[in-house]
Design a protein around this motif. Structure first.
Motif, short mmCIF file in Angstrom:
data_model
loop_
_atom_site.label_atom_id
_atom_site.label_comp_id
_atom_site.label_asym_id
_atom_site.label_seq_id
_atom_site.Cartn_x
_atom_site.Cartn_y
_atom_site.Cartn_z
N LEU A 94 1.17 36.59 78.79
CA LEU A 94 0.29 35.66 79.52
C LEU A 94 -0.45 36.37 80.65
O LEU A 94 -1.63 36.14 80.87
CB LEU A 94 1.13 34.55 80.15
CG LEU A 94 1.24 33.25 79.38
CD1 LEU A 94 2.13 32.31 80.15
CD2 LEU A 94 -0.12 32.61 79.19
N ARG A 95 0.28 37.22 81.36
CA ARG A 95 -0.34 37.97 82.48
C ARG A 95 -1.51 38.80 81.94
O ARG A 95 -2.54 38.94 82.57
CB ARG A 95 0.67 38.89 83.17
CG ARG A 95 1.86 38.24 83.83
CD ARG A 95 1.51 37.48 85.08
NE ARG A 95 1.12 36.11 84.82
CZ ARG A 95 1.97 35.11 84.60
NH1 ARG A 95 3.24 35.32 84.62
NH2 ARG A 95 1.53 33.88 84.37
N VAL A 96 -1.31 39.35 80.72
CA VAL A 96 -2.39 40.16 80.13
C VAL A 96 -3.58 39.26 79.82
O VAL A 96 -4.72 39.55 80.20
CB VAL A 96 -1.90 40.87 78.84
CG1 VAL A 96 -3.06 41.58 78.15
CG2 VAL A 96 -0.81 41.87 79.16
N LEU A 97 -3.33 38.13 79.16
CA LEU A 97 -4.43 37.23 78.78
C LEU A 97 -5.17 36.66 79.99
O LEU A 97 -6.37 36.38 79.92
CB LEU A 97 -3.91 36.09 77.92
CG LEU A 97 -3.52 36.44 76.48
CD1 LEU A 97 -2.95 35.23 75.76
CD2 LEU A 97 -4.71 36.99 75.70
N GLU A 98 -4.45 36.50 81.09
CA GLU A 98 -5.09 35.97 82.31
C GLU A 98 -6.24 36.86 82.76
O GLU A 98 -7.17 36.42 83.42
CB GLU A 98 -4.06 35.85 83.44
CG GLU A 98 -3.23 34.59 83.36
CD GLU A 98 -2.13 34.56 84.40
OE1 GLU A 98 -2.10 35.45 85.28
OE2 GLU A 98 -1.28 33.67 84.31
N GLY A 99 -6.17 38.15 82.36
CA GLY A 99 -7.22 39.09 82.74
C GLY A 99 -8.60 38.66 82.27
O GLY A 99 -9.60 38.99 82.91
N ALA A 122 -3.99 27.46 80.68
CA ALA A 122 -4.74 26.37 81.34
C ALA A 122 -4.07 26.03 82.68
O ALA A 122 -4.74 25.77 83.68
CB ALA A 122 -4.81 25.14 80.44
N GLY A 123 -2.73 26.06 82.68
CA GLY A 123 -1.99 25.78 83.92
C GLY A 123 -2.20 26.88 84.94
O GLY A 123 -2.47 26.60 86.11
N SER A 124 -2.09 28.14 84.51
CA SER A 124 -2.18 29.23 85.50
C SER A 124 -3.61 29.34 86.06
O SER A 124 -3.78 29.75 87.20
CB SER A 124 -1.70 30.55 84.92
OG SER A 124 -2.47 30.92 83.81
N HIS A 125 -4.61 28.96 85.26
CA HIS A 125 -5.99 28.99 85.79
C HIS A 125 -6.38 27.64 86.43
O HIS A 125 -7.50 27.52 86.93
CB HIS A 125 -6.99 29.27 84.67
CG HIS A 125 -6.99 30.70 84.21
ND1 HIS A 125 -7.19 31.75 85.06
CD2 HIS A 125 -6.81 31.24 82.98
CE1 HIS A 125 -7.14 32.89 84.37
NE2 HIS A 125 -6.91 32.61 83.12
N ARG A 126 -5.51 26.66 86.36
CA ARG A 126 -5.82 25.29 86.82
C ARG A 126 -7.18 24.86 86.26
O ARG A 126 -8.08 24.44 87.00
CB ARG A 126 -5.83 25.23 88.35
CG ARG A 126 -4.45 25.35 88.92
CD ARG A 126 -4.45 25.12 90.41
NE ARG A 126 -3.12 24.83 90.91
CZ ARG A 126 -2.13 25.70 90.98
NH1 ARG A 126 -2.32 26.94 90.59
NH2 ARG A 126 -0.94 25.34 91.43
N HIS A 127 -7.31 24.93 84.96
CA HIS A 127 -8.59 24.73 84.29
C HIS A 127 -8.75 23.24 83.94
O HIS A 127 -8.24 22.78 82.92
CB HIS A 127 -8.62 25.60 83.03
CG HIS A 127 -9.96 25.71 82.40
ND1 HIS A 127 -10.26 25.17 81.18
CD2 HIS A 127 -11.11 26.29 82.84
CE1 HIS A 127 -11.52 25.43 80.88
NE2 HIS A 127 -12.05 26.11 81.88
N ARG A 128 -9.48 22.52 84.78
CA ARG A 128 -9.60 21.06 84.62
C ARG A 128 -10.23 20.68 83.29
O ARG A 128 -9.87 19.66 82.70
CB ARG A 128 -10.42 20.47 85.76
CG ARG A 128 -9.78 20.68 87.10
CD ARG A 128 -10.14 19.65 88.14
NE ARG A 128 -9.26 19.83 89.28
CZ ARG A 128 -8.04 19.35 89.36
NH1 ARG A 128 -7.55 18.62 88.38
NH2 ARG A 128 -7.28 19.56 90.42
N ALA A 129 -11.18 21.49 82.84
CA ALA A 129 -11.89 21.15 81.60
C ALA A 129 -10.94 21.15 80.39
O ALA A 129 -11.28 20.60 79.34
CB ALA A 129 -13.02 22.14 81.38
#
Lengths: 134, 359
Positions: B190-195, B225-232
Protein backbone atom coordinates in the motif's frame (compact mmCIF):
# COMPACT_ATOMS: atom_id res chain seq x y z
CA UNK A 1 11.72 36.01 6.60
CA UNK A 2 13.85 37.31 9.44
CA UNK A 3 13.58 35.87 12.91
CA UNK A 4 15.22 37.39 15.94
CA UNK A 5 16.02 34.52 18.26
CA UNK A 6 16.98 35.50 21.82
CA UNK A 7 20.68 34.95 22.43
CA UNK A 8 21.36 32.27 23.44
CA UNK A 9 18.54 29.95 22.33
CA UNK A 10 19.47 26.34 22.98
CA UNK A 11 17.94 23.54 20.93
CA UNK A 12 18.25 19.85 21.69
CA UNK A 13 18.14 17.64 18.58
CA UNK A 14 17.47 13.97 19.42
CA UNK A 15 18.00 11.93 16.26
CA UNK A 16 19.58 8.51 15.73
CA UNK A 17 20.45 9.07 12.07
CA UNK A 18 23.69 10.98 12.35
CA UNK A 19 23.57 12.33 8.80
CA UNK A 20 20.12 13.85 9.41
CA UNK A 21 21.17 15.14 12.83
CA UNK A 22 24.21 16.92 11.42
CA UNK A 23 22.17 18.48 8.63
CA UNK A 24 19.54 19.77 11.08
CA UNK A 25 22.32 21.00 13.34
CA UNK A 26 23.94 22.92 10.46
CA UNK A 27 20.64 24.56 9.54
CA UNK A 28 19.82 25.54 13.11
CA UNK A 29 23.32 26.88 13.72
CA UNK A 30 22.84 29.09 10.67
CA UNK A 31 19.93 30.62 12.60
CA UNK A 32 22.36 31.43 15.39
CA UNK A 33 20.99 28.75 17.71
CA UNK A 34 23.15 26.70 20.06
CA UNK A 35 22.54 23.07 19.17
CA UNK A 36 23.00 19.94 21.29
CA UNK A 37 22.73 16.58 19.52
CA UNK A 38 21.82 13.27 21.16
CA UNK A 39 21.54 9.90 19.37
CA UNK A 40 18.66 8.64 21.52
CA UNK A 41 16.22 9.60 24.25
CA UNK A 42 18.37 8.52 27.20
CA UNK A 43 21.22 10.85 26.23
CA UNK A 44 18.71 13.51 25.21
CA UNK A 45 17.15 13.44 28.66
CA UNK A 46 20.59 13.70 30.28
CA UNK A 47 21.44 16.78 28.22
CA UNK A 48 18.06 18.33 28.97
CA UNK A 49 18.59 17.90 32.71
CA UNK A 50 22.11 19.31 32.51
CA UNK A 51 21.64 22.25 30.12
CA UNK A 52 19.09 25.10 30.00
CA UNK A 53 17.39 23.84 26.82
CA UNK A 54 14.74 26.10 25.23
CA UNK A 55 13.42 23.80 22.48
CA UNK A 56 13.51 20.08 21.75
CA UNK A 57 13.15 18.36 18.41
CA UNK A 58 13.12 14.58 18.54
CA UNK A 59 12.81 11.63 16.20
CA UNK A 60 10.13 9.07 17.04
CA UNK A 61 11.79 5.74 16.27
CA UNK A 62 15.10 5.47 18.13
CA UNK A 63 17.03 2.86 20.08
CA UNK A 64 17.37 2.93 23.87
CA UNK A 65 14.47 5.37 24.40
CA UNK A 66 12.07 6.33 21.61
CA UNK A 67 10.59 9.78 21.04
CA UNK A 68 7.22 8.91 22.54
CA UNK A 69 8.84 7.78 25.78
CA UNK A 70 11.14 10.80 25.79
CA UNK A 71 8.13 13.14 25.57
CA UNK A 72 6.54 11.35 28.53
CA UNK A 73 9.77 11.53 30.55
CA UNK A 74 10.21 15.24 29.82
CA UNK A 75 6.63 16.04 30.75
CA UNK A 76 7.14 14.22 34.07
CA UNK A 77 9.98 16.63 34.96
CA UNK A 78 9.16 19.61 37.17
CA UNK A 79 8.83 23.01 35.42
CA UNK A 80 10.46 24.78 33.69
CA UNK A 81 12.21 21.74 32.11
CA UNK A 82 8.98 19.77 32.05
CA UNK A 83 7.35 22.49 29.93
CA UNK A 84 10.00 22.81 27.23
CA UNK A 85 8.35 22.90 23.78
CA UNK A 86 8.81 19.62 21.89
CA UNK A 87 8.61 19.03 18.15
CA UNK A 88 8.40 15.39 17.07
CA UNK A 89 9.88 14.49 13.69
CA UNK A 90 9.22 11.05 12.33
CA UNK A 91 9.24 9.01 9.15
CA UNK A 92 6.21 7.19 10.49
CA UNK A 93 3.01 8.65 9.03
CA UNK A 94 0.74 6.60 11.25
CA UNK A 95 -2.13 8.80 12.43
CA UNK A 96 -2.50 6.91 15.72
CA UNK A 97 1.17 7.49 16.55
CA UNK A 98 0.75 11.21 15.92
CA UNK A 99 -2.28 11.31 18.23
CA UNK A 100 -0.41 9.29 20.87
CA UNK A 101 2.56 11.66 20.80
CA UNK A 102 0.45 14.81 20.94
CA UNK A 103 -1.58 13.30 23.79
CA UNK A 104 1.68 12.53 25.62
CA UNK A 105 2.56 16.22 25.51
CA UNK A 106 4.41 16.93 22.25
CA UNK A 107 3.63 20.42 20.97
CA UNK A 108 3.89 19.67 17.27
CA UNK A 109 4.52 16.81 14.86
CA UNK A 110 6.28 16.66 11.48
CA UNK A 111 6.70 13.70 9.17
CA UNK A 112 9.81 13.05 7.09
CA UNK A 113 10.80 14.00 4.49
CA UNK A 114 10.97 17.49 5.94
CA UNK A 115 11.92 20.89 4.63
CA UNK A 116 14.55 22.39 6.93
CA UNK A 117 12.91 25.75 6.28
CA UNK A 118 9.59 24.46 7.62
CA UNK A 119 11.33 22.86 10.60
CA UNK A 120 12.90 26.19 11.56
CA UNK A 121 9.57 27.96 11.10
CA UNK A 122 7.78 25.47 13.36
CA UNK A 123 10.46 25.79 16.03
CA UNK A 124 10.16 29.57 15.80
CA UNK A 125 6.36 29.43 16.25
CA UNK A 126 6.73 27.06 19.18
CA UNK A 127 9.30 29.33 20.75
CA UNK A 128 7.07 32.38 20.24
CA UNK A 129 4.10 30.60 21.84
CA UNK A 130 6.12 29.42 24.83
CA UNK A 131 7.66 32.89 25.33
CA UNK A 132 4.26 34.58 25.28
CA UNK A 133 2.86 31.95 27.67
CA UNK A 134 5.69 32.86 30.05
CA UNK B 1 52.72 -51.22 -0.94
CA UNK B 2 55.48 -50.09 1.40
CA UNK B 3 57.39 -46.87 0.68
CA UNK B 4 60.93 -46.52 1.84
CA UNK B 5 61.21 -44.37 5.03
CA UNK B 6 63.29 -41.72 3.22
CA UNK B 7 60.51 -41.28 0.64
CA UNK B 8 57.84 -41.02 3.37
CA UNK B 9 59.91 -38.39 5.14
CA UNK B 10 60.36 -36.43 1.90
CA UNK B 11 56.59 -36.54 1.19
CA UNK B 12 55.87 -35.37 4.73
CA UNK B 13 58.35 -32.50 4.50
CA UNK B 14 57.09 -31.32 1.12
CA UNK B 15 53.47 -31.74 2.18
CA UNK B 16 54.09 -29.61 5.26
CA UNK B 17 55.89 -26.97 3.19
CA UNK B 18 53.07 -26.81 0.60
CA UNK B 19 50.35 -26.70 3.26
CA UNK B 20 52.26 -24.04 5.21
CA UNK B 21 52.68 -21.99 2.04
CA UNK B 22 48.97 -22.28 1.25
CA UNK B 23 47.94 -21.23 4.75
CA UNK B 24 50.41 -18.33 4.74
CA UNK B 25 49.19 -17.29 1.31
CA UNK B 26 45.58 -17.31 2.49
CA UNK B 27 46.46 -15.31 5.60
CA UNK B 28 48.31 -12.76 3.48
CA UNK B 29 45.40 -12.57 1.04
CA UNK B 30 42.90 -12.06 3.88
CA UNK B 31 45.10 -9.38 5.43
CA UNK B 32 45.41 -7.68 2.06
CA UNK B 33 41.62 -7.69 1.56
CA UNK B 34 41.08 -6.38 5.09
CA UNK B 35 43.67 -3.67 4.56
CA UNK B 36 41.97 -2.62 1.31
CA UNK B 37 38.54 -2.53 3.00
CA UNK B 38 39.92 -0.50 5.91
CA UNK B 39 41.46 1.96 3.48
CA UNK B 40 38.16 2.21 1.55
CA UNK B 41 36.23 2.73 4.78
CA UNK B 42 38.58 5.43 5.97
CA UNK B 43 38.33 7.12 2.58
CA UNK B 44 34.51 6.85 2.65
CA UNK B 45 34.28 8.31 6.16
CA UNK B 46 36.63 11.15 5.25
CA UNK B 47 34.71 11.94 2.06
CA UNK B 48 31.32 11.75 3.82
CA UNK B 49 32.50 14.10 6.57
CA UNK B 50 33.75 16.62 4.03
CA UNK B 51 30.62 16.33 1.88
CA UNK B 52 28.30 16.69 4.88
CA UNK B 53 29.78 20.13 5.60
CA UNK B 54 29.71 21.01 1.88
CA UNK B 55 26.12 19.81 1.55
CA UNK B 56 24.93 21.93 4.47
CA UNK B 57 26.60 25.00 2.93
CA UNK B 58 25.14 24.11 -0.50
CA UNK B 59 21.58 23.51 0.72
CA UNK B 60 21.31 26.35 3.18
CA UNK B 61 23.08 29.12 1.30
CA UNK B 62 21.13 32.32 1.82
CA UNK B 63 18.44 33.67 -0.52
CA UNK B 64 19.93 35.03 -3.75
CA UNK B 65 23.30 33.33 -3.17
CA UNK B 66 24.14 30.88 -6.00
CA UNK B 67 24.47 27.31 -4.79
CA UNK B 68 27.92 25.83 -5.24
CA UNK B 69 29.34 22.44 -4.37
CA UNK B 70 33.02 21.49 -4.66
CA UNK B 71 33.92 19.29 -7.64
CA UNK B 72 33.63 15.55 -6.95
CA UNK B 73 36.58 13.50 -8.22
CA UNK B 74 35.67 10.98 -10.91
CA UNK B 75 36.74 8.01 -8.76
CA UNK B 76 34.47 9.24 -5.95
CA UNK B 77 31.31 9.66 -8.01
CA UNK B 78 29.86 6.25 -7.15
CA UNK B 79 30.44 7.00 -3.49
CA UNK B 80 28.83 10.40 -3.91
CA UNK B 81 25.67 8.85 -5.45
CA UNK B 82 25.28 6.70 -2.33
CA UNK B 83 25.94 9.72 -0.13
CA UNK B 84 23.16 11.70 -1.82
CA UNK B 85 20.60 8.88 -1.67
CA UNK B 86 21.00 8.80 2.14
CA UNK B 87 19.09 12.08 2.31
CA UNK B 88 16.11 11.17 0.15
CA UNK B 89 13.96 10.14 3.11
CA UNK B 90 14.94 13.21 5.11
CA UNK B 91 14.69 16.23 2.86
CA UNK B 92 11.65 17.76 1.18
CA UNK B 93 10.74 21.01 -0.55
CA UNK B 94 13.42 23.30 -1.94
CA UNK B 95 16.19 21.27 -0.33
CA UNK B 96 15.04 18.09 -2.09
CA UNK B 97 15.02 19.98 -5.39
CA UNK B 98 18.54 21.26 -4.72
CA UNK B 99 19.66 17.70 -3.96
CA UNK B 100 18.23 16.59 -7.31
CA UNK B 101 20.08 19.37 -9.14
CA UNK B 102 23.30 18.32 -7.44
CA UNK B 103 22.76 14.74 -8.57
CA UNK B 104 22.04 15.78 -12.17
CA UNK B 105 25.12 18.03 -12.24
CA UNK B 106 27.18 14.97 -11.46
CA UNK B 107 26.11 13.44 -14.77
CA UNK B 108 26.00 9.87 -13.45
CA UNK B 109 22.35 9.49 -14.46
CA UNK B 110 23.54 8.89 -18.03
CA UNK B 111 24.85 5.49 -16.98
CA UNK B 112 21.44 4.45 -15.59
CA UNK B 113 20.29 2.36 -18.60
CA UNK B 114 23.47 0.28 -18.27
CA UNK B 115 23.35 0.08 -14.48
CA UNK B 116 19.67 -0.97 -14.48
CA UNK B 117 20.76 -4.09 -16.40
CA UNK B 118 23.87 -4.85 -14.36
CA UNK B 119 24.42 -8.38 -13.06
CA UNK B 120 25.29 -7.13 -9.57
CA UNK B 121 22.13 -6.82 -7.45
CA UNK B 122 23.39 -3.83 -5.46
CA UNK B 123 24.06 -1.87 -8.66
CA UNK B 124 20.57 -2.56 -10.10
CA UNK B 125 18.96 -1.67 -6.76
CA UNK B 126 20.92 1.58 -6.46
CA UNK B 127 20.03 2.54 -10.05
CA UNK B 128 16.30 1.88 -9.49
CA UNK B 129 16.42 3.89 -6.28
CA UNK B 130 18.04 6.84 -8.04
CA UNK B 131 15.32 6.88 -10.73
CA UNK B 132 12.67 7.02 -8.00
CA UNK B 133 14.10 9.49 -5.56
CA UNK B 134 15.48 11.92 -8.11
CA UNK B 135 12.28 11.73 -10.23
CA UNK B 136 14.01 10.72 -13.45
CA UNK B 137 10.95 10.18 -15.63
CA UNK B 138 12.95 9.57 -18.79
CA UNK B 139 14.35 6.31 -17.37
CA UNK B 140 11.07 4.78 -16.21
CA UNK B 141 10.69 2.53 -19.26
CA UNK B 142 14.04 0.98 -18.42
CA UNK B 143 12.88 0.31 -14.84
CA UNK B 144 9.76 -1.71 -15.80
CA UNK B 145 11.66 -4.98 -16.52
CA UNK B 146 13.02 -4.89 -12.96
CA UNK B 147 9.50 -5.65 -11.69
CA UNK B 148 10.33 -9.24 -12.74
CA UNK B 149 13.76 -9.19 -11.10
CA UNK B 150 14.55 -12.38 -9.14
CA UNK B 151 15.60 -10.28 -6.10
CA UNK B 152 12.55 -8.98 -4.13
CA UNK B 153 14.48 -5.95 -2.85
CA UNK B 154 15.13 -4.83 -6.43
CA UNK B 155 11.50 -5.32 -7.52
CA UNK B 156 10.34 -3.28 -4.56
CA UNK B 157 12.70 -0.40 -5.39
CA UNK B 158 11.64 -0.60 -9.04
CA UNK B 159 7.95 -0.38 -8.09
CA UNK B 160 8.73 2.57 -5.83
CA UNK B 161 10.59 4.31 -8.65
CA UNK B 162 7.61 3.86 -10.97
CA UNK B 163 5.10 5.17 -8.42
CA UNK B 164 7.15 8.07 -7.03
CA UNK B 165 7.16 9.64 -10.46
CA UNK B 166 3.32 9.61 -10.35
CA UNK B 167 3.09 8.59 -14.01
CA UNK B 168 -0.09 6.53 -14.42
CA UNK B 169 1.21 5.00 -17.67
CA UNK B 170 3.04 2.66 -15.31
CA UNK B 171 0.05 1.94 -13.05
CA UNK B 172 -0.80 -1.34 -14.80
CA UNK B 173 2.61 -3.05 -14.41
CA UNK B 174 2.90 -1.87 -10.81
CA UNK B 175 -0.62 -3.05 -9.89
CA UNK B 176 0.12 -6.39 -11.59
CA UNK B 177 3.29 -6.67 -9.51
CA UNK B 178 1.41 -5.83 -6.31
CA UNK B 179 -1.16 -8.53 -7.04
CA UNK B 180 1.60 -11.09 -7.58
CA UNK B 181 3.02 -10.37 -4.12
CA UNK B 182 2.00 -12.15 -0.90
CA UNK B 183 -1.06 -10.81 0.90
CA UNK B 184 0.74 -10.53 4.24
CA UNK B 185 2.76 -7.71 2.68
CA UNK B 186 -0.37 -5.63 2.06
CA UNK B 187 0.66 -2.67 4.24
CA UNK B 188 4.09 -2.45 2.59
CA UNK B 189 2.53 -2.68 -0.87
CA UNK B 190 0.00 0.00 0.00
CA UNK B 191 2.82 2.39 0.90
CA UNK B 192 4.26 1.76 -2.57
CA UNK B 193 0.93 2.39 -4.34
CA UNK B 194 0.40 5.59 -2.34
CA UNK B 195 3.33 6.99 -4.32
CA UNK B 196 1.03 7.42 -7.34
CA UNK B 197 -1.11 9.82 -5.31
CA UNK B 198 -4.95 9.95 -5.29
CA UNK B 199 -5.12 9.93 -9.12
CA UNK B 200 -4.57 6.18 -8.95
CA UNK B 201 -8.07 5.67 -7.46
CA UNK B 202 -10.12 6.72 -10.53
CA UNK B 203 -7.64 4.73 -12.61
CA UNK B 204 -8.27 1.62 -10.49
CA UNK B 205 -12.04 2.06 -10.73
CA UNK B 206 -11.77 2.23 -14.50
CA UNK B 207 -9.34 -0.66 -14.95
CA UNK B 208 -10.01 -3.28 -12.26
CA UNK B 209 -12.15 -6.35 -12.86
CA UNK B 210 -15.43 -6.30 -10.87
CA UNK B 211 -15.06 -7.22 -7.18
CA UNK B 212 -17.03 -10.44 -7.72
CA UNK B 213 -14.31 -11.64 -10.10
CA UNK B 214 -11.28 -10.39 -8.15
CA UNK B 215 -11.80 -9.11 -4.59
CA UNK B 216 -8.15 -8.48 -3.54
CA UNK B 217 -7.53 -5.40 -5.72
CA UNK B 218 -10.67 -3.81 -4.31
CA UNK B 219 -9.35 -4.25 -0.78
CA UNK B 220 -6.30 -2.26 -1.86
CA UNK B 221 -8.59 0.27 -3.54
CA UNK B 222 -10.55 0.76 -0.32
CA UNK B 223 -7.45 1.06 1.85
CA UNK B 224 -5.90 3.54 -0.58
CA UNK B 225 -9.11 5.60 -0.67
CA UNK B 226 -8.88 5.78 3.13
CA UNK B 227 -5.21 6.74 3.25
CA UNK B 228 -5.74 9.48 0.64
CA UNK B 229 -9.10 10.51 2.20
CA UNK B 230 -10.44 10.50 -1.35
CA UNK B 231 -14.03 11.77 -1.13
CA UNK B 232 -14.80 11.01 -4.77
CA UNK B 233 -14.39 7.28 -3.95
CA UNK B 234 -17.21 7.33 -1.36
CA UNK B 235 -19.96 6.01 -3.73
CA UNK B 236 -17.79 3.01 -4.64
CA UNK B 237 -16.90 2.42 -0.97
CA UNK B 238 -20.62 2.35 -0.11
CA UNK B 239 -21.07 -0.33 -2.76
CA UNK B 240 -18.16 -2.30 -1.34
CA UNK B 241 -19.58 -2.42 2.22
CA UNK B 242 -22.46 -4.42 0.74
CA UNK B 243 -20.10 -6.92 -0.93
CA UNK B 244 -20.19 -10.47 0.55
CA UNK B 245 -16.39 -10.62 1.09
CA UNK B 246 -15.66 -9.75 4.76
CA UNK B 247 -12.19 -8.37 3.98
CA UNK B 248 -13.63 -5.99 1.37
CA UNK B 249 -16.37 -4.85 3.73
CA UNK B 250 -13.95 -4.22 6.62
CA UNK B 251 -11.51 -2.34 4.34
CA UNK B 252 -14.30 -0.19 2.88
CA UNK B 253 -15.53 0.58 6.41
CA UNK B 254 -12.02 1.64 7.41
CA UNK B 255 -11.91 4.01 4.43
CA UNK B 256 -15.37 5.45 5.17
CA UNK B 257 -14.25 6.09 8.75
CA UNK B 258 -11.28 8.06 7.38
CA UNK B 259 -13.65 10.11 5.20
CA UNK B 260 -15.94 10.72 8.22
CA UNK B 261 -18.89 11.88 6.12
CA UNK B 262 -22.07 12.01 8.31
CA UNK B 263 -24.20 11.46 5.19
CA UNK B 264 -22.88 7.87 5.00
CA UNK B 265 -23.87 7.02 8.60
CA UNK B 266 -27.26 5.48 7.75
CA UNK B 267 -25.55 3.06 5.32
CA UNK B 268 -22.79 2.11 7.80
CA UNK B 269 -24.86 1.69 10.97
CA UNK B 270 -26.49 -1.69 10.01
CA UNK B 271 -22.99 -3.24 9.82
CA UNK B 272 -22.84 -2.99 13.62
CA UNK B 273 -25.10 -6.08 13.56
CA UNK B 274 -23.12 -7.97 10.89
CA UNK B 275 -22.58 -11.69 11.49
CA UNK B 276 -18.77 -11.44 10.97
CA UNK B 277 -16.96 -10.06 14.01
CA UNK B 278 -14.21 -8.48 11.84
CA UNK B 279 -16.88 -6.27 10.24
CA UNK B 280 -18.49 -5.44 13.60
CA UNK B 281 -15.06 -4.55 15.03
CA UNK B 282 -14.43 -2.18 12.14
CA UNK B 283 -17.94 -0.74 12.45
CA UNK B 284 -17.26 -0.09 16.14
CA UNK B 285 -14.26 2.00 15.10
CA UNK B 286 -16.10 3.79 12.29
CA UNK B 287 -19.49 4.67 13.81
CA UNK B 288 -18.34 7.40 16.19
CA UNK B 289 -16.04 8.94 13.58
CA UNK B 290 -18.86 9.11 11.03
CA UNK B 291 -21.92 9.75 13.16
CA UNK B 292 -20.51 11.69 16.11
CA UNK B 293 -22.64 11.60 19.30
CA UNK B 294 -25.59 10.19 17.27
CA UNK B 295 -23.63 6.92 17.17
CA UNK B 296 -23.67 6.46 20.97
CA UNK B 297 -26.75 4.15 21.07
CA UNK B 298 -25.19 1.87 18.42
CA UNK B 299 -21.83 1.92 20.25
CA UNK B 300 -23.50 1.07 23.57
CA UNK B 301 -25.09 -1.97 21.90
CA UNK B 302 -21.64 -3.04 20.66
CA UNK B 303 -20.13 -2.90 24.16
CA UNK B 304 -22.03 -6.12 24.96
CA UNK B 305 -20.70 -7.93 21.86
CA UNK B 306 -19.34 -11.45 22.59
CA UNK B 307 -16.00 -10.55 20.93
CA UNK B 308 -13.58 -8.53 23.07
CA UNK B 309 -12.08 -6.59 20.15
CA UNK B 310 -15.53 -5.31 19.15
CA UNK B 311 -16.30 -4.24 22.74
CA UNK B 312 -12.90 -2.55 23.09
CA UNK B 313 -13.30 -0.62 19.82
CA UNK B 314 -16.82 0.46 20.79
CA UNK B 315 -15.65 1.74 24.21
CA UNK B 316 -12.72 3.54 22.57
CA UNK B 317 -15.07 5.01 19.97
CA UNK B 318 -17.25 6.40 22.77
CA UNK B 319 -14.27 7.82 24.66
CA UNK B 320 -13.12 9.55 21.46
CA UNK B 321 -16.46 11.39 21.32
CA UNK B 322 -15.50 13.47 24.33
CA UNK B 323 -17.90 14.43 27.10
CA UNK B 324 -21.01 12.75 25.63
CA UNK B 325 -19.19 9.46 25.10
CA UNK B 326 -17.44 9.48 28.48
CA UNK B 327 -20.76 10.20 30.21
CA UNK B 328 -22.29 7.20 28.47
CA UNK B 329 -19.34 5.03 29.52
CA UNK B 330 -19.66 6.22 33.14
CA UNK B 331 -23.38 5.46 33.10
CA UNK B 332 -22.68 1.97 31.71
CA UNK B 333 -19.96 1.28 34.28
CA UNK B 334 -22.21 2.26 37.18
CA UNK B 335 -25.46 0.67 36.00
CA UNK B 336 -25.92 -2.62 37.87
CA UNK B 337 -28.59 -3.70 35.38
CA UNK B 338 -26.31 -3.20 32.36
CA UNK B 339 -24.90 -6.18 30.49
CA UNK B 340 -21.85 -7.63 32.31
CA UNK B 341 -19.60 -7.37 29.24
CA UNK B 342 -20.67 -3.77 28.64
CA UNK B 343 -20.13 -2.79 32.28
CA UNK B 344 -16.66 -4.37 32.38
CA UNK B 345 -15.40 -2.83 29.16
CA UNK B 346 -16.71 0.61 30.19
CA UNK B 347 -14.92 0.30 33.55
CA UNK B 348 -11.74 -0.90 31.81
CA UNK B 349 -11.72 2.05 29.42
CA UNK B 350 -12.43 4.60 32.16
CA UNK B 351 -9.72 3.17 34.43
CA UNK B 352 -7.26 3.22 31.55
CA UNK B 353 -8.00 6.91 30.95
CA UNK B 354 -7.81 7.64 34.66
CA UNK B 355 -4.35 6.08 34.96
CA UNK B 356 -3.06 8.26 32.15
CA UNK B 357 -4.81 11.42 33.27
CA UNK B 358 -6.76 11.98 30.04
CA UNK B 359 -9.70 10.65 28.11
Amino acid sequence: MSRKWPDPTRVLVVEDDQATARLIQARLEMEGLKVYVAPHGVEGLEILQREPIDLVTTDLMMPAMNGFRLVQEIRDLPPPKGRVPILLVSSNQNEQDMIRCLAAGADDYMTKPISAQVLVERLWRMHQRSSSAG
Amino acid sequence: MHLPPAMVLRILVWGTVILGSLVSGLILLGAGIQLRRDRQNRHRIARYQAWEADLAAYLFSGEGTPRTFPRVAKEDRQLFQKFLTRYHATLAGKEAEALRELYLDLGVHRSLPRRLKQRQTAVRAQAAQEVGIFRLGEYLEAVVPLLDDPVPYVTHLAAQALTLNGDLRFAQPVVDWVLREERYQRERLLRVLEGFGPDLLPWLEAHLDPPEAAPEPWILFALLAGSHRHRASAPRLLELIAHPDVDIQASALKALAALADPLTYARVEPLARHEAWAVRAQAAKALGLIGGPDAIPALIALTSDPIYEVRRNAAQGMADLGHAGTSALTWLAEDPTADRFARDIAKERLEWADERGHQ
